[in-house]
Motif scaffolding. Structure first.
Motif, PDB file in Angstrom:
ATOM      1  N   ARG A  85       0.796  -1.295  -0.110  1.00 37.17           N
ATOM      2  CA  ARG A  85       0.068  -0.027   0.058  1.00 37.17           C
ATOM      3  C   ARG A  85       0.609   1.195   0.219  1.00 37.17           C
ATOM      4  NH1 ARG A  85      -4.233  -1.729   4.562  1.00 37.17           N
ATOM      5  NH2 ARG A  85      -5.063  -3.504   3.369  1.00 37.17           N
ATOM      6  N   PHE A  97      -7.335  -3.179 -15.204  1.00 41.44           N
ATOM      7  CA  PHE A  97      -8.242  -4.572 -14.864  1.00 41.44           C
ATOM      8  C   PHE A  97      -9.134  -4.516 -15.932  1.00 41.44           C
ATOM      9  CE2 PHE A  97      -6.730  -3.600 -10.559  1.00 41.44           C
ATOM     10  CZ  PHE A  97      -5.833  -4.657 -10.445  1.00 41.44           C
ATOM     11  N   MET A 100     -12.829  -3.524 -15.311  1.00 42.64           N
ATOM     12  CA  MET A 100     -13.380  -2.523 -14.724  1.00 42.64           C
ATOM     13  C   MET A 100     -13.467  -1.214 -15.264  1.00 42.64           C
ATOM     14  SD  MET A 100     -11.279  -3.001 -10.967  1.00 42.64           S
ATOM     15  CE  MET A 100     -11.373  -4.311 -10.156  1.00 42.64           C
ATOM     16  N   GLY A 109      -7.510   0.124  -5.846  1.00 48.00           N
ATOM     17  CA  GLY A 109      -6.710   0.052  -4.866  1.00 48.00           C
ATOM     18  C   GLY A 109      -7.536  -0.140  -3.506  1.00 48.00           C
ATOM     19  N   THR A 111     -11.151  -0.636  -3.521  1.00 53.68           N
ATOM     20  CA  THR A 111     -11.813  -1.943  -3.665  1.00 53.68           C
ATOM     21  C   THR A 111     -11.066  -3.142  -3.152  1.00 53.68           C
ATOM     22  OG1 THR A 111     -12.558  -1.089  -5.734  1.00 53.68           O
ATOM     23  CG2 THR A 111     -13.396  -3.003  -5.112  1.00 53.68           C
ATOM     24  N   LEU A 112      -9.740  -3.231  -3.661  1.00 56.06           N
ATOM     25  CA  LEU A 112      -9.207  -4.646  -3.291  1.00 56.06           C
ATOM     26  C   LEU A 112      -8.672  -4.503  -1.841  1.00 56.06           C
ATOM     27  CD1 LEU A 112      -7.299  -4.676  -6.460  1.00 56.06           C
ATOM     28  CD2 LEU A 112      -8.721  -6.360  -5.930  1.00 56.06           C
ATOM     29  N   ASN A 113      -8.769  -3.229  -1.158  1.00 54.38           N
ATOM     30  CA  ASN A 113      -8.270  -3.316   0.139  1.00 54.38           C
ATOM     31  C   ASN A 113      -9.495  -3.306   0.947  1.00 54.38           C
ATOM     32  OD1 ASN A 113      -5.258  -3.160   0.530  1.00 54.38           O
ATOM     33  ND2 ASN A 113      -5.572  -1.493  -0.808  1.00 54.38           N
ATOM     34  N   GLY A 114     -10.678  -3.411   0.440  1.00 55.48           N
ATOM     35  CA  GLY A 114     -11.830  -3.433   1.176  1.00 55.48           C
ATOM     36  C   GLY A 114     -12.189  -2.191   1.927  1.00 55.48           C
ATOM     37  N   ARG A 162      -3.917   4.818 -11.024  1.00 57.14           N
ATOM     38  CA  ARG A 162      -4.389   3.663 -10.227  1.00 57.14           C
ATOM     39  C   ARG A 162      -3.417   3.390  -8.958  1.00 57.14           C
ATOM     40  NH1 ARG A 162      -4.932  -2.047 -13.124  1.00 57.14           N
ATOM     41  NH2 ARG A 162      -2.641  -2.183 -12.868  1.00 57.14           N
ATOM     42  N   LEU A 166      -3.837   5.423  -3.691  1.00 58.40           N
ATOM     43  CA  LEU A 166      -3.577   5.001  -2.435  1.00 58.40           C
ATOM     44  C   LEU A 166      -2.432   6.029  -1.922  1.00 58.40           C
ATOM     45  CD1 LEU A 166      -3.581   1.171  -2.631  1.00 58.40           C
ATOM     46  CD2 LEU A 166      -5.241   2.591  -1.507  1.00 58.40           C
TER      47      LEU A 166
ATOM     48  N   LEU B 179      -1.682  -9.480 -14.238  1.00 58.22           N
ATOM     49  CA  LEU B 179      -3.008  -8.821 -13.794  1.00 58.22           C
ATOM     50  C   LEU B 179      -2.963  -9.120 -12.168  1.00 58.22           C
ATOM     51  CD1 LEU B 179      -5.201  -7.651 -15.451  1.00 58.22           C
ATOM     52  CD2 LEU B 179      -6.278  -9.849 -15.449  1.00 58.22           C
ATOM     53  N   LEU B 186      -1.159  -3.370  -5.477  1.00 56.98           N
ATOM     54  CA  LEU B 186      -2.224  -2.473  -4.943  1.00 56.98           C
ATOM     55  C   LEU B 186      -2.442  -2.730  -3.354  1.00 56.98           C
ATOM     56  CD1 LEU B 186      -4.492  -1.651  -7.923  1.00 56.98           C
ATOM     57  CD2 LEU B 186      -2.832  -0.263  -6.846  1.00 56.98           C
ATOM     58  N   LYS B 192      -9.190 -11.134  -2.332  1.00 58.36           N
ATOM     59  CA  LYS B 192      -9.935 -10.114  -3.054  1.00 58.36           C
ATOM     60  C   LYS B 192      -9.524 -10.025  -4.539  1.00 58.36           C
ATOM     61  CE  LYS B 192     -11.972  -7.294   0.239  1.00 58.36           C
ATOM     62  NZ  LYS B 192     -13.238  -7.012   0.230  1.00 58.36           N
TER      63      LYS B 192
END
Lengths: 253, 289
Positions: A85, A97, A100, A109, A111-114, A162, A166, B179, B186, B192
């Motif tokens: 991060r 991606f 998306m 970043g 979304t993937l980290n919740g 992207r 973060l 990918l 990230l 996830k």
């Protein structure tokens, strides 16, 4: 210490038990500058770069030995997720991606980290990041289109946006312009020079001209060893080692 | 001079082989043309609205109708509803398991356990459907004291599983490593990364695989006879025996009076399978763009 964001100490990396791909590298990376890593193919420059955000953790066969400090904390002792991060990465080929949209890619970043954001925060981040990579004017009306719909250079800038979303402290770039045409490359280089006020950049490059144009410091690696490291202009104009000289003259690599 | 003869001979050989390859290719497609042609012409005159909305006629009524020179009353509605319910249930069972298993196989290519699972998947794919039918009969029908649509769905799900596993695995393997790396770079967790990036990116190919699996099992007769048995009424109770289109074809064939309906039911099944296959192809092409 004060001026270094990253300090690499006695770093050794091996892919198989006997062969070291990176041999005892020691280097300090200066904050808010661009540092280039150069060298012929297979010299370990990408391997070194990928150690800095613990990418090697993904592959069981790779052994990393040594210490890498981020602001004085050894990243080898941190959680890999936290390291990544703080230390973003941009890859050789633009790889938004495919599932998306442009906006979702910027927010990936989170979304993937919740991490949940409200609508307002989302819009703000999208605008800030796309503006910082100079993509806002081009895509503000097509944010819901897929990221893969953009041109190669635009895609790479989207990938940088992207990674920036973060707000990392360091941005690692693995030959980010080698798949792009000269005009797109020039735009990315301009962008990096602007970005360095916010983020320290380490860039692996095959392109000596690129290092010369944008890097404050440059490393030259050969067969896994860090041969020479220092001020870019000095390294190009007055290399201290024979190997650096012959690489710059085009005899190696 | 010698050279010219040589060249001519080479040209003739080349043309000859080209002709041979072309004609052999045509031969491969002949059976399909004949199948579609035969089923179409034999089946079209009984394929009407009544045929797909009414359940199977009983032999007696059919005989009277034939004697009066009328069309056979009734159709395959019970089979259509049965096939539909059992395919849905089988998909509900097989899709999550298949996708998870395929993901595991794609993510652990060099793991011994994964290789073992992969090999077993191949074996399952090669298992004759009648054997799967018998095993499901022994494990589900006997303990539950009766034939049911659920038992039929389990048999179909077992047959769909290896196809879904394979297509998921192949779809994920096609994605570039970068990918996955960029998602992890990230700060995304592994879970996830799979749920938000890898599976959605491969969703087109995975969905195609699921459709092809459905079209493979929709025509299965043997496992259904052992598990769902068949039923001449339209109903929605999944714990009761149920019919399916291929099962009806088999029953029509065994009943001399109802034999004309074999072709119409076959035509319906054929159209359904072609429809799924063509949809799969279109979705696959779209997802590749």
């Amino acid at each position: 210490m004060s001026n270094n964001i990253i300090e690499i100490k006695n770093l050794n990396i091996s892919y198989s038990s006997n062969v070291l791909s990176v041999k005892n590298v020691n280097a300090n990376i200066i904050k808010n500058e661009i540092t280039a890593i150069m060298g012929p193919s297979g010299c370990g420059k990408s391997t070194l770069l990928r150690a800095i955000n613990r990418m090697h953790d993904l592959y069981n066969n790779i052994k990393v030995d040594g210490q890498i400090f981020l602001n004085g904390t050894d990243i080898m002792k941190m959680q890999a997720i936290d390291v990544r991060r703080k230390i973003g990465m941009v890859f050789q080929r633009p790889n938004p991606f495919p599932n998306m949209s442009i906006a979702e890619n910027v927010l990936a970043g989170y979304t993937l980290n919740g991490l949940h954001l409200n609508k307002h925060e989302k819009a703000e981040i999208i605008e800030r990041c796309l503006k910082s990579v100079g993509l806002w004017e081009e895509v503000k009306d097509v944010q819901t289109k897929k990221g893969t719909f953009l041109s190669g250079g635009q895609q790479q800038r989207l990938c940088i946006a992207r990674a920036l979303a973060l707000q990392p402290e360091v941005l690692l770039m693995d030959e980010p312009t080698s798949a792009l045409d000269p005009i797109a490359t020039a735009r990315i280089e301009e962008l990096l020079l602007e970005l360095k006020k916010d983020v320290s950049i380490i860039i692996v490059t095959h392109n000596m001209g690129q290092a010369k144009r944008i890097a404050y410091n440059s490393m030259f690696m050969y067969l896994g060893e860090l041969i020479e490291y220092g001020d870019t202009q000095k390294l190009f104009n007055n290399p201290m080692h024979e190997q650096t000289k012959s690489y710059l003259a085009g005899h190696v690599g | 001079m010698n050279n010219t003869i040589n060249n001519t001979r080479r040209l003739v050989t080349s043309r000859g082989i080209h002709l041979l390859v072309c004609s052999l290719s045509i031969i491969t497609s002949i059976p399909l043309v004949f199948i579609i042609g035969k089923v179409f012409f034999e089946g079209i005159h009984n394929l009407n609205l009544q045929f797909i909305t009414k359940p199977t006629p009983n032999t007696f009524n059919a005989m009277i109708a034939i004697n009066n020179g009328e069309n056979i009353p009734g159709g395959i509605a019970n089979g259509i509803v049965g096939s539909f319910i059992m395919l849905i249930l089988a998909s509900i069972i097989a899709i999550p398991i298949g996708i998870l298993c395929g993901t595991y196989l794609a993510e652990n290519r060099h793991n011994k356990f994964a290789k073992c699972i992969s090999y077993m998947t191949d074996l399952l794919q090669g298992t004759p459907s009648i054997i799967i039918g018998i095993v499901v009969y022994a494990w589900v029908v006997i303990p539950s004291h009766g034939y049911s649509a659920i038992a039929g769905s389990i048999a179909l799900a077992v047959m769909m599983l290896p196809l879904i596993v394979r297509s998921t695995e192949e779809a994920l393997k096609m994605l570039p490593d970068s990918l996955k790396e960029s998602s992890l770079a990230l700060g995304g967790s592994y879970g996830k990364t799979i749920l938000k990036v890898l599976l959605p990116s491969a969703s087109g190919s995975i969905f195609t695989g699921v459709l092809l699996a459905v079209s493979r099992v929709v025509g299965e007769t043997a496992p259904i006879t052992f598990t769902a048995l068949g039923c001449s009424m339209v109903h929605w109770n999944i714990d009761q025996p149920m019919s399916s289109i291929p099962l009806l074809i088999w029953q029509f064939y065994n009943d001399p009076i109802l034999q004309p309906l074999v072709w119409s039911a076959s035509l319906f099944l054929l159209i359904f399978v072609l429809f799924i296959n063509i949809s799969a192809k279109i979705i696959n092409n779209k997802s590749k763009k």
